[in-house]
Motif scaffolding. Structure first.
Motif, PDB file in Angstrom:
ATOM      1  N   LEU A 402       0.844  -1.198   0.000  1.00  0.00           N
ATOM      2  CA  LEU A 402       0.000   0.000   0.000  1.00  0.00           C
ATOM      3  C   LEU A 402       0.880   1.249   0.000  1.00  0.00           C
ATOM      4  CD1 LEU A 402      -2.421  -0.965   2.914  1.00  0.00           C
ATOM      5  CD2 LEU A 402      -2.641  -1.569   0.512  1.00  0.00           C
ATOM      6  N   LYS A 403       0.369   2.299  -0.589  1.00  0.00           N
ATOM      7  CA  LYS A 403       1.024   3.582  -0.482  1.00  0.00           C
ATOM      8  C   LYS A 403       0.076   4.507   0.260  1.00  0.00           C
ATOM      9  CE  LYS A 403       4.633   5.740  -3.130  1.00  0.00           C
ATOM     10  NZ  LYS A 403       5.208   5.973  -4.478  1.00  0.00           N
ATOM     11  N   VAL A 404       0.420   4.812   1.502  1.00  0.00           N
ATOM     12  CA  VAL A 404      -0.420   5.618   2.376  1.00  0.00           C
ATOM     13  C   VAL A 404       0.318   6.916   2.681  1.00  0.00           C
ATOM     14  CG1 VAL A 404      -1.625   5.724   4.587  1.00  0.00           C
ATOM     15  CG2 VAL A 404      -1.429   3.536   3.375  1.00  0.00           C
ATOM     16  N   SER A 405      -0.325   8.044   2.397  1.00  0.00           N
ATOM     17  CA  SER A 405       0.307   9.357   2.587  1.00  0.00           C
ATOM     18  C   SER A 405       1.629   9.435   1.834  1.00  0.00           C
ATOM     19  CB  SER A 405       0.529   9.639   4.082  1.00  0.00           C
ATOM     20  OG  SER A 405      -0.688   9.616   4.785  1.00  0.00           O
ATOM     21  N   GLY A 406       1.670   8.757   0.671  1.00  0.00           N
ATOM     22  CA  GLY A 406       2.848   8.813  -0.172  1.00  0.00           C
ATOM     23  C   GLY A 406       3.975   7.901   0.260  1.00  0.00           C
ATOM     24  N   ILE A 407       3.755   7.065   1.274  1.00  0.00           N
ATOM     25  CA  ILE A 407       4.808   6.190   1.807  1.00  0.00           C
ATOM     26  C   ILE A 407       4.336   4.743   1.725  1.00  0.00           C
ATOM     27  CG2 ILE A 407       6.263   5.682   3.802  1.00  0.00           C
ATOM     28  CD1 ILE A 407       5.665   8.485   4.818  1.00  0.00           C
ATOM     29  N   TRP A 408       5.254   3.858   1.305  1.00  0.00           N
ATOM     30  CA  TRP A 408       4.895   2.446   1.187  1.00  0.00           C
ATOM     31  C   TRP A 408       4.640   1.830   2.553  1.00  0.00           C
ATOM     32  CZ3 TRP A 408       3.264   0.643  -3.137  1.00  0.00           C
ATOM     33  CH2 TRP A 408       3.780   1.088  -4.355  1.00  0.00           C
ATOM     34  N   VAL A 409       3.586   1.023   2.631  1.00  0.00           N
ATOM     35  CA  VAL A 409       3.234   0.301   3.850  1.00  0.00           C
ATOM     36  C   VAL A 409       3.100  -1.184   3.517  1.00  0.00           C
ATOM     37  CG1 VAL A 409       1.491  -0.037   5.650  1.00  0.00           C
ATOM     38  CG2 VAL A 409       2.027   2.276   4.855  1.00  0.00           C
ATOM     39  N   ALA A 410       3.772  -2.026   4.291  1.00  0.00           N
ATOM     40  CA  ALA A 410       3.661  -3.474   4.127  1.00  0.00           C
ATOM     41  C   ALA A 410       2.551  -3.998   5.035  1.00  0.00           C
ATOM     42  CB  ALA A 410       4.974  -4.153   4.475  1.00  0.00           C
ATOM     43  N   PRO A 411       1.491  -4.595   4.490  1.00  0.00           N
ATOM     44  CA  PRO A 411       0.418  -5.130   5.339  1.00  0.00           C
ATOM     45  C   PRO A 411       0.927  -6.040   6.448  1.00  0.00           C
ATOM     46  CG  PRO A 411      -0.245  -5.193   3.037  1.00  0.00           C
ATOM     47  CD  PRO A 411       1.199  -4.790   3.054  1.00  0.00           C
ATOM     48  N   LEU A 412       1.990  -6.801   6.167  1.00  0.00           N
ATOM     49  CA  LEU A 412       2.503  -7.721   7.170  1.00  0.00           C
ATOM     50  C   LEU A 412       2.995  -7.002   8.421  1.00  0.00           C
ATOM     51  CD1 LEU A 412       4.441 -10.485   5.211  1.00  0.00           C
ATOM     52  CD2 LEU A 412       2.597 -10.817   6.845  1.00  0.00           C
ATOM     53  N   GLU A 413       3.543  -5.804   8.249  1.00  0.00           N
ATOM     54  CA  GLU A 413       4.011  -5.065   9.412  1.00  0.00           C
ATOM     55  C   GLU A 413       2.844  -4.712  10.330  1.00  0.00           C
ATOM     56  OE1 GLU A 413       6.576  -1.041  10.599  1.00  0.00           O
ATOM     57  OE2 GLU A 413       5.927  -1.374   8.518  1.00  0.00           O
ATOM     58  N   VAL A 414       1.729  -4.297   9.750  1.00  0.00           N
ATOM     59  CA  VAL A 414       0.552  -3.963  10.543  1.00  0.00           C
ATOM     60  C   VAL A 414      -0.040  -5.229  11.166  1.00  0.00           C
ATOM     61  CG1 VAL A 414      -1.637  -2.710  10.553  1.00  0.00           C
ATOM     62  CG2 VAL A 414       0.140  -2.081   8.904  1.00  0.00           C
ATOM     63  N   GLU A 415      -0.060  -6.313  10.401  1.00  0.00           N
ATOM     64  CA  GLU A 415      -0.574  -7.576  10.935  1.00  0.00           C
ATOM     65  C   GLU A 415       0.256  -8.045  12.126  1.00  0.00           C
ATOM     66  OE1 GLU A 415      -1.993  -8.983   6.465  1.00  0.00           O
ATOM     67  OE2 GLU A 415      -0.480 -10.141   7.541  1.00  0.00           O
ATOM     68  N   ASN A 416       1.574  -7.939  11.998  1.00  0.00           N
ATOM     69  CA  ASN A 416       2.444  -8.377  13.089  1.00  0.00           C
ATOM     70  C   ASN A 416       2.218  -7.551  14.345  1.00  0.00           C
ATOM     71  OD1 ASN A 416       3.629 -10.433  11.616  1.00  0.00           O
ATOM     72  ND2 ASN A 416       5.291  -9.149  10.858  1.00  0.00           N
ATOM     73  N   ARG A 417       1.978  -6.248  14.178  1.00  0.00           N
ATOM     74  CA  ARG A 417       1.697  -5.415  15.346  1.00  0.00           C
ATOM     75  C   ARG A 417       0.372  -5.825  15.994  1.00  0.00           C
ATOM     76  NH1 ARG A 417       3.288  -3.188  19.855  1.00  0.00           N
ATOM     77  NH2 ARG A 417       1.795  -1.612  20.593  1.00  0.00           N
ATOM     78  N   LEU A 418      -0.646  -6.071  15.205  1.00  0.00           N
ATOM     79  CA  LEU A 418      -1.931  -6.494  15.748  1.00  0.00           C
ATOM     80  C   LEU A 418      -1.806  -7.796  16.538  1.00  0.00           C
ATOM     81  CD1 LEU A 418      -4.193  -5.627  12.696  1.00  0.00           C
ATOM     82  CD2 LEU A 418      -4.466  -4.670  14.990  1.00  0.00           C
ATOM     83  N   LEU A 419      -0.972  -8.713  16.030  1.00  0.00           N
ATOM     84  CA  LEU A 419      -0.822 -10.013  16.680  1.00  0.00           C
ATOM     85  C   LEU A 419      -0.134  -9.928  18.032  1.00  0.00           C
ATOM     86  CD1 LEU A 419       0.076 -12.221  13.598  1.00  0.00           C
ATOM     87  CD2 LEU A 419      -1.941 -12.467  15.049  1.00  0.00           C
ATOM     88  N   THR A 420       0.510  -8.797  18.327  1.00  0.00           N
ATOM     89  CA  THR A 420       1.122  -8.666  19.651  1.00  0.00           C
ATOM     90  C   THR A 420       0.091  -8.338  20.723  1.00  0.00           C
ATOM     91  OG1 THR A 420       1.618  -6.298  19.339  1.00  0.00           O
ATOM     92  CG2 THR A 420       3.304  -7.887  18.646  1.00  0.00           C
ATOM     93  N   HIS A 421      -1.138  -8.025  20.326  1.00  0.00           N
ATOM     94  CA  HIS A 421      -2.194  -7.780  21.316  1.00  0.00           C
ATOM     95  C   HIS A 421      -2.702  -9.118  21.828  1.00  0.00           C
ATOM     96  CE1 HIS A 421      -5.891  -6.449  23.212  1.00  0.00           C
ATOM     97  NE2 HIS A 421      -5.457  -5.189  23.114  1.00  0.00           N
ATOM     98  N   PRO A 422      -2.830  -9.290  23.110  1.00  0.00           N
ATOM     99  CA  PRO A 422      -3.204 -10.609  23.659  1.00  0.00           C
ATOM    100  C   PRO A 422      -4.575 -11.105  23.245  1.00  0.00           C
ATOM    101  CG  PRO A 422      -3.240  -8.897  25.366  1.00  0.00           C
ATOM    102  CD  PRO A 422      -2.582  -8.300  24.164  1.00  0.00           C
ATOM    103  N   ALA A 423      -5.434 -10.221  22.735  1.00  0.00           N
ATOM    104  CA  ALA A 423      -6.774 -10.654  22.347  1.00  0.00           C
ATOM    105  C   ALA A 423      -6.878 -11.047  20.883  1.00  0.00           C
ATOM    106  CB  ALA A 423      -7.793  -9.543  22.645  1.00  0.00           C
ATOM    107  N   VAL A 424      -5.784 -10.922  20.130  1.00  0.00           N
ATOM    108  CA  VAL A 424      -5.824 -11.164  18.684  1.00  0.00           C
ATOM    109  C   VAL A 424      -5.215 -12.522  18.356  1.00  0.00           C
ATOM    110  CG1 VAL A 424      -5.042 -10.364  16.417  1.00  0.00           C
ATOM    111  CG2 VAL A 424      -5.779  -8.705  18.150  1.00  0.00           C
ATOM    112  N   ALA A 425      -6.002 -13.371  17.693  1.00  0.00           N
ATOM    113  CA  ALA A 425      -5.512 -14.678  17.258  1.00  0.00           C
ATOM    114  C   ALA A 425      -4.960 -14.618  15.841  1.00  0.00           C
ATOM    115  CB  ALA A 425      -6.636 -15.710  17.324  1.00  0.00           C
ATOM    116  N   GLN A 426      -5.641 -13.923  14.945  1.00  0.00           N
ATOM    117  CA  GLN A 426      -5.216 -13.778  13.565  1.00  0.00           C
ATOM    118  C   GLN A 426      -5.554 -12.371  13.092  1.00  0.00           C
ATOM    119  OE1 GLN A 426      -7.287 -17.736  12.444  1.00  0.00           O
ATOM    120  NE2 GLN A 426      -5.839 -17.407  10.794  1.00  0.00           N
ATOM    121  N   ALA A 427      -4.763 -11.909  12.134  1.00  0.00           N
ATOM    122  CA  ALA A 427      -5.012 -10.583  11.579  1.00  0.00           C
ATOM    123  C   ALA A 427      -4.597 -10.562  10.112  1.00  0.00           C
ATOM    124  CB  ALA A 427      -4.238  -9.510  12.346  1.00  0.00           C
ATOM    125  N   VAL A 428      -5.443 -10.006   9.278  1.00  0.00           N
ATOM    126  CA  VAL A 428      -5.144  -9.812   7.865  1.00  0.00           C
ATOM    127  C   VAL A 428      -5.449  -8.358   7.536  1.00  0.00           C
ATOM    128  CG1 VAL A 428      -5.734 -10.405   5.493  1.00  0.00           C
ATOM    129  CG2 VAL A 428      -5.627 -12.201   7.234  1.00  0.00           C
TER     130      VAL A 428
END
Length: 505
Positions: A402-428
């Motif tokens: 994704l390109k958000v605000s002109g900067i590339w974003v990797a979905p996996l980076e956001v998914e990995n952050r979500l998975l560090t929350h104890p209530a999250v089993a999976q994230a896409v």
């Protein structure tokens, strides 16, 4: 002569010292020794010849993971025909398309898919013979045939259809010589597969990953393939692992996450010494949860139908969670930027691979072949970055960035952050245009059993751990994800749902 059936099967009997008495196949159908499998394959090969199947003609297989699957696959290789295993999740229209596209002369099926096969056969005018359970049994009961068609390493061996999630399915054409390559590289030098191993795969044998796990790898060293014909579910696979003493276990991130959600006990895999993951990148947090619960290490890797199996992988005892590891011996990797130049360490680009297991191309797909098979190199379509330590990290499919605000974003980076929350089993995380037509991240989250969390809490959790512009603009809670036959998440469907969600405001 290089015939893959000799490499996989006859060598066991040539070893002497009881090689033929070793257990080749185990599971609900009972045990089959290498000598018994060799006999069945020779008889089935003779039956296929007498039935009129000729060298290089295609034999489509809609078959559950079973002794019949292994027998038909090896018998077709033995006579120089081309077995084509296809998804057991296919529907009638899809089967008709595959039969017509491959111009298959024979169609083999196990009992579970006999009705489907009959319906598909009715729409395939070039098909000459439908081999159901009774016909396959008659072939295996006929006279054995010791003739082996004199194939070379470059002779056509088998086809595997890609999942076709972004278009029509394409058949990757593999050589007889490709089978020893993946067995001698990944299986031996990364898995360290041994004759006393018992291989159990949640991924089915109709596609590349499962075919290697359940057929090619165990037979190549005289090990045992544990075959489970039923659809893979965490509880049934765990029961299978215990009952048949599986030592090597193969799955994918979605399946591993499902095992945790199901609440399987920590001792559910008592004899497994190593697990392997492929199909999608294995998030670091999921790796930690799974290994700490089951006490079994997981080596994540990437493979492709076009490469037959895994060419980039972590190593036992040298796992760097969140990465895909380093090149498998025998394969070369490079990362190219948008201009086609080598990307330096730390700079994302498209991953290319070369190795001797590469398919020769796609059947009747000239333009697609030119795009993917580029000389010695194969374009994977995955965006990767290589660290100074030599480990490769996946940032997602090249088209998923994704390109958000002109900067590339990797979905996996956001998914990995979500998975560090104890209530999250999976994230896409997928991207979709908002009301202004600008791409924004949208997260689809499966909660852990018994946990509660709000959309606002997860957005704040992301804002605290990664740059604010990368945070998901919406979080949608779901029970499961749409997946392909190979267990990969169908992101295209989630993107469309996200587009509708952002459009509605």
């Amino acid at each position: 002569m290089t015939n893959a059936s000799i490499y996989l099967l006859d060598r066991r009997l040539d070893e002497g010292e009881g090689g033929g008495d070793r257990i080749a196949l185990a599971g609900v159908a009972g045990e089959t020794t290498y000598a018994e499998l060799h006999d069945r394959v020779r008889r089935t090969a003779g039956g296929l010849r007498r039935a009129g199947l000729r060298p290089e003609q295609r034999l489509l297989m809609v078959m559950a993971d079973s002794p019949e699957f292994v027998t038909v696959f090896l018998a077709a290789l033995r006579i120089g025909a081309v077995p084509v295993p296809v998804s057991t999740m296919v529907r009638t229209d899809g089967l008709v398309e595959l039969l017509r596209d491959s111009r298959a002369r024979f169609l083999a099926t196990t009992a579970e898919f006999a009705t489907l096969a009959a319906a598909g056969a009715a729409g395939a005018p070039e098909l000459e013979r439908l081999l159901g359970p009774q016909e396959l049994g008659e072939l295996a009961a006929g006279d054995p045939d010791d003739e082996v068609y004199p194939t070379a390493a470059d002779s056509p061996a088998f086809w595997l259809y890609t999942s076709g999630t972004t278009g029509r399915p394409k058949a990757a054409m593999h050589r007889h010589g490709s089978i020893p390559v993946v067995c001698e590289t990944y299986a031996r030098q990364v898995l360290g597969i041994r004759p006393d191993d018992r291989c159990l795969s949640a991924a089915k044998a109709f596609f590349a990953y499962g075919l290697g796990n359940s057929v090619l790898f165990p037979l190549s060293v005289g090990a045992t393939a544990v075959l489970e014909p039923a659809p893979s579910k965490p509880d049934t696979i765990a029961a299978c692992a215990q009952k048949y003493s599986a030592t090597l276990f193969f799955g994918g991130p979605t399946f591993f996450a499902g095992m945790l959600r199901t609440g399987l006990p920590a001792d559910a895999l008592p004899d497994v010494r190593l697990a392997a993951s492929a199909g999608e990148p294995l998030p670091a947090e999921l790796y930690r949860r799974w290994t700490s619960h089951f006490g079994v290490d997981v080596i994540d890797g990437i493979g492709m139908t076009e490469m037959l199996h895994i060419f980039l992988s972590n190593r036992p005892g040298a796992v760097l969670p969140g990465t895909t590891g380093v090149a498998v011996p025998g394969y070369d990797l490079r990362i190219l930027d948008e201009q086609g130049h080598e990307a330096p360490n730390g700079t994302p680009g498209t991953l290319f691979v070369r190795g001797d297991s590469t398919a020769t191309g796609y059947w009747s797909r000239y333009a697609a072949s030119r795009q993917v098979f580029q000389g010695e190199w194969l374009r994977t379509g995955d965006t990767y970055v290589r660290g100074d330590d030599g480990y490769y990290t996946c940032l997602g499919r090249t088209g998923d960035m994704l390109k958000v605000s002109g900067i590339w974003v990797a979905p996996l980076e956001v998914e990995n952050r979500l998975l560090t929350h104890p209530a999250v089993a999976q994230a896409v995380v997928v991207g979709a245009p908002d009301a202004d037509g600008l791409d924004k991240p949208v997260a689809y989250v499966v909660s852990r059993p018994g946990s509660t969390v709000t959309e606002h809490e997860l957005v704040d959790h992301c804002r605290e751990g990664i740059e604010s512009f990368k945070r998901p603009r919406r979080v949608v809670f779901v029970d499961s994800y749409p997946t392909t036959a190979t267990g990969k998440v169908r992101r295209v469907e989630l993107r469309e749902a996200a587009r509708q969600l952002l459009k509605a405001g």
